[in-house]
Design an enzyme around this catalytic site. Structure first.
Site, short mmCIF file in Angstrom:
data_model
loop_
_atom_site.label_atom_id
_atom_site.label_comp_id
_atom_site.label_asym_id
_atom_site.label_seq_id
_atom_site.Cartn_x
_atom_site.Cartn_y
_atom_site.Cartn_z
N ASP A 49 19.35 38.32 -8.39
CA ASP A 49 19.26 38.85 -9.76
C ASP A 49 20.64 39.04 -10.37
O ASP A 49 21.61 39.36 -9.67
CB ASP A 49 18.55 40.20 -9.75
CG ASP A 49 17.04 40.06 -9.75
OD1 ASP A 49 16.55 38.94 -9.55
OD2 ASP A 49 16.35 41.09 -9.94
N HIS B 127 21.17 41.22 -4.73
CA HIS B 127 22.06 41.33 -5.88
C HIS B 127 23.50 41.07 -5.43
O HIS B 127 24.24 41.99 -5.10
CB HIS B 127 21.98 42.73 -6.51
CG HIS B 127 20.66 43.07 -7.11
ND1 HIS B 127 19.58 43.48 -6.35
CD2 HIS B 127 20.25 43.07 -8.40
CE1 HIS B 127 18.56 43.72 -7.15
NE2 HIS B 127 18.93 43.48 -8.40
#
Length: 235
Positions: A49, A196
């Site tokens: 992400d 992430h």
């Protein structure tokens, strides 16, 4: 006084219920949220992400290339506009690009026009950058209350969630070994892993990535994109 207490209690319970619903990775009030695909095939979708970040993307792509691994990158539209050349780098590596909204807000209690703009502007930004593949969608923070589910349902577009997210636990997020151990323990056929790695805060995740890829490959798993994983769902 009793009536006021009842009203307050109902409001509190409603707010609590809405909070729990917003956190769910498997349920929406309309449309479909997908956290994992039921399949016997030994396949896993690795997803990242945020970004793209010019500072850290190269390290992530190098690691994926060294392990012969594909992934799906859920990108933020305003970062795509700022760095369209990075979109090309990701796509040229054989990876899939996803939509993570334009400005990364919590898409909760927003107007229909704002929800549509956040998603559609990002789709167009990816196309403008030259990407031609499928564009799965993931809501920022996984939040998807009220308007967003109906928008996704109307456009026959699922919300891509996850079932393996080591960084959700603060005790794991800063420890590369702990992140690796969690992923290797929790991942199973059809899993969608959320990581992430794009910013300074993702240092432990970037450090864990080679061991995650090696460990899951040693267990016999193959990495596929989100769209490839969805194609394996039973009718």
């Amino acid at each position: 006084m009793r009536r006021l207490a009842v009203i307050i209690t109902v409001l509190i319970l409603s707010a609590w219920g809405a909070l729990q619903l917003s956190r769910s990775t498997t349920f929406m009030i309309a449309g479909e949220a997908i956290a994992r695909v039921e399949t016997n095939a030994p396949v896993i979708a690795l997803t990242f992400d945020d970004g793209p970040s010019p500072r850290f993307l190269g390290d992530v792509l190098t690691t994926l290339n060294e392990h012969g691994t594909v992934a799906t990158f859920f990108l933020v539209g305003q970062d795509v506009v700022a760095h369209p050349e990075l979109v090309t780098q990701i796509a040229d590596g054989g990876h899939e690009l996803g939509n993570h909204s334009y400005s990364h807000p919590r898409l909760v209690l927003m107007s229909p026009s704002r929800v549509a703009a956040e998603i559609e502007t990002t789709d167009q930004s990816l196309r403008n950058a030259g990407y031609t593949g499928a564009i799965p969608f993931r809501p920022p923070y996984g939040k998807k209350l009220v308007i967003l589910p109906f928008y996704l349902a109307r456009n026959e577009r699922p919300a891509i969630m996850w079932d393996v997210a080591p960084e959700d636990d603060p005790a794991l997020a800063g420890d590369a070994d702990a992140i690796t151990d969690f992923v290797l323990k929790e991942a199973r056929s059809g899993s969608i892993i959320l990581l992430h790695p794009m910013y300074d805060s993702g240092a432990a995740t970037r450090a864990a990535l080679p061991a995650i890829l090696s460990g899951l490959t040693a267990r016999g798993f193959e990495f596929v994109t989100v769209s490839e994983l969805l194609d394996l769902r039973a009718p």
